[in-house]
Enzyme design. Structure first.
Site, PDB file in Angstrom:
ATOM      1  N   GLU A  98      35.710  41.394   9.724  1.00  0.00           N
ATOM      2  CA  GLU A  98      35.941  40.966   8.709  1.00  0.00           C
ATOM      3  C   GLU A  98      34.493  40.825   7.702  1.00  0.00           C
ATOM      4  O   GLU A  98      33.569  41.339   8.068  1.00  0.00           O
ATOM      5  CB  GLU A  98      35.856  39.966   8.635  1.00  0.00           C
ATOM      6  CG  GLU A  98      37.385  38.351   9.382  1.00  0.00           C
ATOM      7  CD  GLU A  98      38.022  38.215   7.438  1.00  0.00           C
ATOM      8  OE1 GLU A  98      37.676  39.536   6.437  1.00  0.00           O
ATOM      9  OE2 GLU A  98      38.719  37.720   7.597  1.00  0.00           O
ATOM     10  N   ASP A  99      34.715  40.709   6.603  1.00  0.00           N
ATOM     11  CA  ASP A  99      33.573  40.602   5.381  1.00  0.00           C
ATOM     12  C   ASP A  99      32.871  39.622   5.143  1.00  0.00           C
ATOM     13  O   ASP A  99      31.528  39.705   5.746  1.00  0.00           O
ATOM     14  CB  ASP A  99      34.255  41.279   3.884  1.00  0.00           C
ATOM     15  CG  ASP A  99      35.465  39.930   3.415  1.00  0.00           C
ATOM     16  OD1 ASP A  99      35.423  39.480   4.573  1.00  0.00           O
ATOM     17  OD2 ASP A  99      35.790  39.831   1.900  1.00  0.00           O
ATOM     18  N   ASP A 102      33.034  32.211   6.178  1.00  0.00           N
ATOM     19  CA  ASP A 102      33.268  31.220   5.730  1.00  0.00           C
ATOM     20  C   ASP A 102      33.433  30.090   6.708  1.00  0.00           C
ATOM     21  O   ASP A 102      32.763  29.183   6.876  1.00  0.00           O
ATOM     22  CB  ASP A 102      33.451  30.999   3.793  1.00  0.00           C
ATOM     23  CG  ASP A 102      33.279  30.445   3.335  1.00  0.00           C
ATOM     24  OD1 ASP A 102      32.341  29.445   2.689  1.00  0.00           O
ATOM     25  OD2 ASP A 102      33.682  29.911   2.051  1.00  0.00           O
ATOM     26  N   PHE A 151      28.086  32.549  -3.545  1.00  0.00           N
ATOM     27  CA  PHE A 151      28.666  33.238  -3.894  1.00  0.00           C
ATOM     28  C   PHE A 151      28.808  34.236  -4.199  1.00  0.00           C
ATOM     29  O   PHE A 151      27.834  35.068  -4.778  1.00  0.00           O
ATOM     30  CB  PHE A 151      30.194  32.703  -5.301  1.00  0.00           C
ATOM     31  CG  PHE A 151      31.735  33.055  -4.760  1.00  0.00           C
ATOM     32  CD1 PHE A 151      32.767  32.895  -4.728  1.00  0.00           C
ATOM     33  CD2 PHE A 151      32.081  34.349  -5.019  1.00  0.00           C
ATOM     34  CE1 PHE A 151      33.667  33.831  -3.919  1.00  0.00           C
ATOM     35  CE2 PHE A 151      32.936  35.149  -5.523  1.00  0.00           C
ATOM     36  CZ  PHE A 151      34.028  34.340  -4.637  1.00  0.00           C
ATOM     37  N   ARG A 164      34.428  45.109  -6.069  1.00  0.00           N
ATOM     38  CA  ARG A 164      34.384  45.775  -4.453  1.00  0.00           C
ATOM     39  C   ARG A 164      34.120  46.925  -4.648  1.00  0.00           C
ATOM     40  O   ARG A 164      33.355  46.851  -3.462  1.00  0.00           O
ATOM     41  CB  ARG A 164      36.307  45.197  -4.553  1.00  0.00           C
ATOM     42  CG  ARG A 164      37.265  43.859  -4.325  1.00  0.00           C
ATOM     43  CD  ARG A 164      38.363  44.407  -3.723  1.00  0.00           C
ATOM     44  NE  ARG A 164      38.965  43.391  -3.635  1.00  0.00           N
ATOM     45  CZ  ARG A 164      39.304  42.404  -2.972  1.00  0.00           C
ATOM     46  NH1 ARG A 164      38.365  42.203  -2.381  1.00  0.00           N
ATOM     47  NH2 ARG A 164      39.902  42.119  -3.590  1.00  0.00           N
TER      48      ARG A 164
HETATM   49  P1  IMP Z   1      37.311  31.138   5.648  1.00  0.00           P
HETATM   50  O1  IMP Z   1      39.050  30.914   5.568  1.00  0.00           O
HETATM   51  O2  IMP Z   1      36.546  30.216   4.733  1.00  0.00           O
HETATM   52  O3  IMP Z   1      36.249  31.652   6.738  1.00  0.00           O
HETATM   53  O4  IMP Z   1      37.994  32.946   3.774  1.00  0.00           O
HETATM   54  C1  IMP Z   1      37.278  33.442   4.408  1.00  0.00           C
HETATM   55  C2  IMP Z   1      37.480  34.341   2.596  1.00  0.00           C
HETATM   56  O5  IMP Z   1      37.294  33.834   1.879  1.00  0.00           O
HETATM   57  C3  IMP Z   1      36.462  35.811   3.033  1.00  0.00           C
HETATM   58  O6  IMP Z   1      37.747  36.470   3.601  1.00  0.00           O
HETATM   59  C4  IMP Z   1      36.961  35.950   1.757  1.00  0.00           C
HETATM   60  O7  IMP Z   1      37.800  36.863   1.308  1.00  0.00           O
HETATM   61  C5  IMP Z   1      36.283  34.219   1.204  1.00  0.00           C
HETATM   62  N1  IMP Z   1      35.353  34.681   0.719  1.00  0.00           N
HETATM   63  C6  IMP Z   1      34.862  33.422   1.321  1.00  0.00           C
HETATM   64  N2  IMP Z   1      33.255  33.673   0.445  1.00  0.00           N
HETATM   65  C7  IMP Z   1      33.454  34.503  -0.623  1.00  0.00           C
HETATM   66  C8  IMP Z   1      32.299  35.223  -0.874  1.00  0.00           C
HETATM   67  O8  IMP Z   1      31.125  34.143  -1.106  1.00  0.00           O
HETATM   68  N3  IMP Z   1      32.745  36.273  -2.000  1.00  0.00           N
HETATM   69  C9  IMP Z   1      33.762  36.139  -1.742  1.00  0.00           C
HETATM   70  N4  IMP Z   1      35.004  35.870  -0.985  1.00  0.00           N
HETATM   71  C10 IMP Z   1      34.843  35.571  -0.513  1.00  0.00           C
HETATM   72 MG    MG Z   2      38.804  38.565   3.744  1.00  0.00          MG
END
Ligand code: IMP
Ligand code: MG
Length: 182
Positions: A98-99, A102, A151, A164
């Site tokens: 995963e990137d 959050d 962010f 990206r």
């Molecule tokens: P989660 O379900 O809240 O953990 O969401 C994770 C997803 O939200 C990641 O895979 C990203 O696609 C997006 N995301 C969360 N924070 C960021 C950020 O700071 N920049 C860009 N995408 C983010």
């Molecule tokens: Mg993602």
């Protein structure tokens, strides 16, 4: 530097050094096990393409695309699989790549869905961890960097589909994105 970027959080050299390190860790831990690395589209594509070249053991790669049903920018934890794996992972050693994690809601759903397919092992490798925003308890097995609640874009991460291709992780100028969170 791109004019939309307020400041660089993680420069390119630091990213590449860390990814090289993570690749070596995976190679050591998965030697002889032929792991399947699953990239979560689209954010993880840059990370996984550097990671697999740093992990010098036989491995395979597959991708999944998921979408969270969101209310504004609030993740609801309800996730839909938009593109499923091309292979059966039963009995396989699986690493989800995963990137960024959050709230953790997306990953937690994904792990549950993958676990139901009975892989031999299932672990997570995330480049970035915004631990302060976590809403579910998750174990991340390999983490590149823990970052503050800002962010970020670049190295695969986007805002509205853009940025990206930046080679570093940067913080977007706040006036450029309309945060709906409060
Ligand atoms: P989660 O379900 O809240 O953990 O969401 C994770 C997803 O939200 C990641 O895979 C990203 O696609 C997006 N995301 C969360 N924070 C960021 C950020 O700071 N920049 C860009 N995408 C983010
Ligand atoms: Mg993602």
């Amino acid at each position: 530097m791109n004019a939309d970027i307020d400041h660089v959080l993680i420069p390119e050299e630091e990213l590449l050094r860390k990814v090289e390190e993570l690749g070596k860790c995976l190679a050591r831990d998965y030697s002889g096990r032929g792991p399947v690395l699953i990239g979560v589209l689209t954010g993880a594509v840059v990370f996984i393409s550097d990671l697999i070249r740093a992990c010098r053991i036989p491995l395979s790669v597959d991708f999944m695309a998921v979408s969270s049903y969101e209310r504004g920018t609030h993740s609801t934890g309800v996730v839909r699989i938009l593109k499923d794996l091309d292979r059966n992972i039963e009995g396989q050693h699986v690493v989800v790549v995963e990137d960024i994690i959050d709230t953790g809601l997306t990953l937690s759903y994904l792990l549950e869905a993958l676990q139901a397919r009975h892989p031999a092992t299932l672990r997570v490798c995330a480049l970035l961890d915004k631990r302060g925003r976590r809403r579910v308890d998750l174990q991340l097995d390999y983490v590149g960097f823990e970052i503050p609640d800002e962010f970020v874009v670049g190295y695969g991460l986007d805002y509205a589909g853009l940025y990206r291709n930046l080679p570093y992780i940067g913080v977007l100028r706040p006036e450029l994105y309309a945060s709906e969170e409060g």
